[in-house]
Design an enzyme around this catalytic site. Sequence first.
Site, short mmCIF file in Angstrom:
data_model
loop_
_atom_site.label_atom_id
_atom_site.label_comp_id
_atom_site.label_asym_id
_atom_site.label_seq_id
_atom_site.Cartn_x
_atom_site.Cartn_y
_atom_site.Cartn_z
N ASP A 214 -28.43 16.14 7.21
CA ASP A 214 -27.72 17.43 6.63
C ASP A 214 -26.32 17.59 7.23
O ASP A 214 -25.88 16.78 7.79
CB ASP A 214 -28.56 18.68 6.98
CG ASP A 214 -28.77 19.81 6.16
OD1 ASP A 214 -27.80 20.18 5.76
OD2 ASP A 214 -29.88 19.90 5.84
N HIS A 284 -25.09 18.99 1.37
CA HIS A 284 -25.68 18.97 2.72
C HIS A 284 -25.00 17.77 3.22
O HIS A 284 -25.99 16.91 3.90
CB HIS A 284 -27.03 19.15 2.71
CG HIS A 284 -27.48 20.56 2.62
ND1 HIS A 284 -27.42 21.56 3.64
CD2 HIS A 284 -28.12 21.14 1.45
CE1 HIS A 284 -27.83 22.69 2.92
NE2 HIS A 284 -28.41 22.40 1.77
N ASP A 346 -30.28 20.36 -3.45
CA ASP A 346 -30.46 21.94 -3.11
C ASP A 346 -28.92 22.25 -2.65
O ASP A 346 -28.26 21.34 -1.92
CB ASP A 346 -31.37 22.34 -2.40
CG ASP A 346 -31.12 21.77 -0.75
OD1 ASP A 346 -30.88 20.46 -0.61
OD2 ASP A 346 -31.14 22.47 0.27
N GLU A 347 -28.41 23.52 -2.85
CA GLU A 347 -27.42 24.10 -2.37
C GLU A 347 -26.12 23.14 -2.40
O GLU A 347 -24.94 23.44 -1.20
CB GLU A 347 -27.66 24.67 -0.85
CG GLU A 347 -28.86 25.65 -0.97
CD GLU A 347 -29.26 26.11 0.74
OE1 GLU A 347 -29.69 27.16 0.72
OE2 GLU A 347 -28.98 25.23 1.34
N TRP A 413 -38.53 25.60 -4.31
CA TRP A 413 -38.48 26.50 -3.02
C TRP A 413 -38.00 27.92 -3.16
O TRP A 413 -37.99 28.76 -2.37
CB TRP A 413 -37.41 25.77 -2.06
CG TRP A 413 -36.19 25.74 -2.22
CD1 TRP A 413 -35.45 24.69 -3.26
CD2 TRP A 413 -35.08 26.47 -1.80
NE1 TRP A 413 -34.12 25.21 -3.30
CE2 TRP A 413 -33.97 26.13 -2.35
CE3 TRP A 413 -35.17 27.70 -0.85
CZ2 TRP A 413 -32.73 26.88 -2.10
CZ3 TRP A 413 -33.70 28.26 -0.73
CH2 TRP A 413 -32.55 27.89 -1.25
N TYR A 438 -41.73 29.46 4.52
CA TYR A 438 -40.72 29.10 5.19
C TYR A 438 -41.26 29.48 6.72
O TYR A 438 -41.30 30.69 7.04
CB TYR A 438 -39.53 29.54 4.85
CG TYR A 438 -38.65 28.62 4.01
CD1 TYR A 438 -39.24 27.66 3.13
CD2 TYR A 438 -37.33 28.65 3.94
CE1 TYR A 438 -38.79 26.85 2.10
CE2 TYR A 438 -36.57 27.69 3.14
CZ TYR A 438 -37.20 27.08 2.14
OH TYR A 438 -36.54 26.33 1.36
N ASP A 440 -39.82 29.11 9.50
CA ASP A 440 -38.57 29.74 10.61
C ASP A 440 -38.57 31.14 10.18
O ASP A 440 -37.68 31.88 10.92
CB ASP A 440 -37.33 28.98 10.20
CG ASP A 440 -37.01 28.99 8.65
OD1 ASP A 440 -37.78 28.93 7.82
OD2 ASP A 440 -35.90 29.20 8.48
#
Length: 784
Positions: A214, A284, A346-347, A413, A438, A440
């Site tokens: 990441d 990432h 992703d992202e 997700w 998730y 977290d």
Amino acid sequence: MTQLLPRASALTAALAVALACAFPAAAGTPTAVVQAQTAEVQGAPLIPRPVSVRPAQGRYTVDAATAVFASGEAATVAGQFVALLGHTTPLRLAGPKASGSGRAPGIAFRLVPATAGAPAEAYSLQIDPRGIVVEATDERGLFYGAMSLWQLLAGQQAAAVSLPAMRVDDAPRFSWRGFMLDSARHFQSVDQIKTLLDAMASHKLNTFHWHLTDDQGWRMEIKRYPKLTEVGGCRAPAGEAGRKPDGTPNLYCGYYTQAQIRDVVAYAAARHITVVPEIDVPGHAQAAVAAYPEHGVVDGPTEPSHNWGVNPYLFNPGEQTLEFLENILAEVIELFPGPYVHIGGDEAVKYQWQASPAVQAHIRELGLKDEEALQSHMLKRLERFLESHDRKLIGWDEIIEGGLPPQATVMSWRGIEGGIEAATHGHDVVMAPGHTLYLDFLQTNLPDEPPGRPKFTSMQKIYAFDPVPSQLDPAQRKHVLGVQANMWTEHTRTFERLQHNVFPRMAALAEIAWTPPERKSYDDFLARLPAQLQRYRALGIAYGQTALSVTLKRQDDRAGGKVTVELSNPLSYRDIRYTTDGSTPTAQSASYGAALTLPVPTELKAMTFVDGKPLADAPSHWTFDAASLLNRTDKTLAQCPQGGRLLLRLEDDTPLEGPRDSFDVSIFNPCWLWEDAQLQGIASVKVRAGRIPYNFGLLREEEARRGWRRPVARYGEFEVRAGCEGRVLASAPLPREPGADGFIELEAPLRQGRETITDLCLTFSGDTRPQMWVLDQVTLRPAD
């Protein structure tokens, strides 16, 4: 440099097969008390709940004299069972012995021929007065039968355990029963990874998704590109944590050698767990680009990020970088023999691609529509490479945008919508929605929860989730391979904190992954959970206590010298016992039934009980006195309505070693709300505040929502308003820096007015970057 590299495993190949090696005692785990007499198990408190349990007449007692029988491949599972039982309970069984032609008293493990239509991973477990028989058609099913038998025996901590006669017939609902661990943001040792794998096996989970790269760290040794770990494996944390007392960088480093990865993969395989590595592309990528800038987009050096959130660094889409990624994947494939490689996707915000003339020219040269199509082009190239090496590509649901690679599997997700879209187009899907799975996200809204996302995910919410959307027709539903929970570690700095977040919620994950919907029952799950907690103790797992405790809702009456409280348990257990004299509640203490009105002062303690036994290790405790009615903390205040959508519980950046404070704050517009504050006789407002780094990567549209009030004083001011749009009631200038302990204390006179009971809106002016003030405690000070 902070030493985080795990020690090389000295386990032999034989020990890697035996579960016995996997259970080091967890720090702080209470020592089990061994029962001297025979313990009796009632019912079948198994998690996940089996497909079928048929009670029968009689009982069978397992003790040190009980023989274990198995032959051939079944002996491997029998050996694992004996080793695990011996390392987690007082039961020390010999064996296994070779099976004879008949049925001798004891425990027999058998592999039997498969019948037509028999489900994969199925097993049967039969207990009667003659003994115990575990049967399956393959080693996986036999292993899961062994785990069920271990569960029945492990919670007792007795030298002899009497089991009720029963017949269990069982098979999983889904083939993908997954748990993802982020080792890129915060790093876990090999021994800690193995502890999680053992826990997964005991829950009958079979897929370990390992997030290894990441922006904040590259954790996997790639021999062809050593700088990926030499440079990409170290970051300087934000704020004071990034510097040693002498001013030199305090680097956070760690990576897994290829030998360690092979050890983990073999350890998982012995427990019938497939490891799925994740190598993020094209976003990432900051740690990788820091190591090899030529494979990034922008000129100039960078470093692994100390920011959380979304960072803009991308791999460039050129041929040399694609070959670089293929060379990395070639080593990944050698290490991970499972069928899937997770490619991320992703992202990947496209700012750098959009601003790069070279990338824009490449898009035109390829005849692509836009940057999303370019990402799809890259992933399709990597999919062809993986397929040529007999591997399948899986990615997060953003890989749908721009066009899915032809054979790709989608991990959904951002809700379940991406999974629905993929399944309707014939692609396999794993459901892992962030709003539900998730880990977290905190377990409760209690102040005792560790840093993370206070938009909590309760056990009930996980348990109620059905991975198969009703919108799908029968043919499309077959594309739902299963379900996965994800443990991201931005705010999970320690393994103790990670265990708190994962357990006991992994039990709910196991049940939605294994148990048929018609067999699920949350009330029945609650009845079985206390036995599961005892198994966690046997495994040395420091499971979270907050969901087992008692939560309190209060209404203060300062003028009347009393407080009204409502008690509940976050999991919905109903037997709550309490005391008001400072003593620890017992099963004979007063039973809570309705709201309590208590005089001030009172010391209230409460515990949740199940079958007369306390659920948590210690009572929940509150002191109501004159001072407590005038005091609130960041965790007992509300957030202002305009505070934005992203509330976080953030950890302080000091001290370098040992526990740190944490703060609840909305990072888009930090603001705290004391609802219905009673201002009669109040002369001033005192605040204790800390200052922490603002280390969050935001999208441009999110950046536009980041709010802060321009300062009047040189360094800003602490301000109290009557409601978030009301008049200023108190104000005090802020200092340039906090004190030596990292905190400040300010007291601001209260401007008298007509307000007697009002909402107090508490803010600090000034830009939140690079550091922001965060409220720790606020106190109303009466006139002398």
